[in-house]
Design an enzyme around this catalytic site. Sequence first.
Site, short mmCIF file in Angstrom:
data_model
loop_
_atom_site.label_atom_id
_atom_site.label_comp_id
_atom_site.label_asym_id
_atom_site.label_seq_id
_atom_site.Cartn_x
_atom_site.Cartn_y
_atom_site.Cartn_z
CB SER A 1 89.85 127.68 86.16
OG SER A 1 88.61 127.47 86.00
N GLY B 1 86.78 124.25 86.20
CA GLY B 1 85.91 124.22 84.84
C GLY B 1 85.00 125.48 84.43
CD GLU C 1 90.77 119.85 91.81
OE1 GLU C 1 91.52 120.00 90.76
OE2 GLU C 1 89.88 119.07 91.66
CD GLU D 1 84.35 117.10 87.45
OE1 GLU D 1 85.17 116.09 86.98
OE2 GLU D 1 84.89 118.13 87.30
CE LYS E 1 88.01 117.76 85.45
NZ LYS E 1 87.22 118.59 85.93
CG ASN F 1 91.08 114.90 86.57
OD1 ASN F 1 90.93 113.85 85.98
ND2 ASN F 1 90.29 115.36 87.44
CG HIS G 1 87.74 115.36 90.85
ND1 HIS G 1 86.58 116.04 90.44
CD2 HIS G 1 88.67 116.02 90.48
CE1 HIS G 1 86.93 117.12 89.74
NE2 HIS G 1 88.24 117.11 89.72
P1 PGA Z 1 90.04 122.35 85.42
O1 PGA Z 1 89.43 121.05 86.32
O2 PGA Z 1 91.37 122.69 85.49
O3 PGA Z 1 89.32 122.19 83.95
O4 PGA Z 1 89.04 123.53 86.20
C1 PGA Z 1 90.46 120.68 87.26
C2 PGA Z 1 90.22 119.54 88.20
O5 PGA Z 1 88.78 119.22 88.18
O6 PGA Z 1 90.82 118.80 88.67
#
Ligand code: PGA
Length: 250
Positions: A214, A175, A169, A99, A12, A10, A97
């Site tokens: 992460s 993140g 997730e 976010e 983003k 992803n 997601h």
């Molecule tokens: P991250 O993001 O690996 O940076 O924690 C994962 C995601 O949001 O899909």
Amino acid sequence: MTRTPVFAANWKMHIGPHDAAAFMRAFLAQYAPHGDRTVIMFPPALSLCVVAESARDRDDILLGVQNIFRESKGAFTGENSALMARQAGARFALVGHSERRRIFGETDSDTARKCAQAWAAELVPMLCVGETIAERERGETESVVLRQLSAGVSELEPTQIASMLIAYEPVWAIGTGCTASPDDAATVHAVIRAALRGQVGDRAARVPILYGGSVNEGNARALLAAPNVDGLLVGGACLDPSTWARIILT
Ligand code: PGA
């Protein structure tokens, strides 16, 4: 039943069309096709065509879109439909997601609409579910995940549910550098698998349930070894082509 592990990137809001071509050149040079792994890349919508073009000789690299709108077309300035994403080369759509839920106010009913829109355009939805730290501390992990799951698939036929993907997730792990332990992930994945079994019976065994939050080179192998963890959805650690290739080859 063994499922081929799924490695999903992803990006983003990183790696625009110009940089995407360079990323793909570097990545494809370091990752030869492997029949025992599925790779899905979720670039930003504007980079999708470039990534599709870069990977046109590599049918082992599958593409997805990070978001679609809940309607199929119309006066929705700035939005992308599932069909547009499909025409740009996507085969998958991320839905729900955290976010999108947190920053853009997406609701459970939006995720239901989006999963249905995805299938209507022959995109396979990857529905993301996961609890916040506050929900976790209140002991609500299971109820939140089950609510998001049942709402997200509420407009789908059982055959569609049996052919989609789920990503667990935990919001507190995205993140942040705090990864769920393999045991924690296995516990929630088992809950998701059981709920899917309630929806589609034995076919639940073939639904890939990915872990995200992460993930990095250091923890990928242990997470993938956990029961019911069928793949990884990677954000930050997929932005470097060499690291991404090493994670897939983990
Ligand atoms: P991250 O993001 O690996 O940076 O924690 C994962 C995601 O949001 O899909």
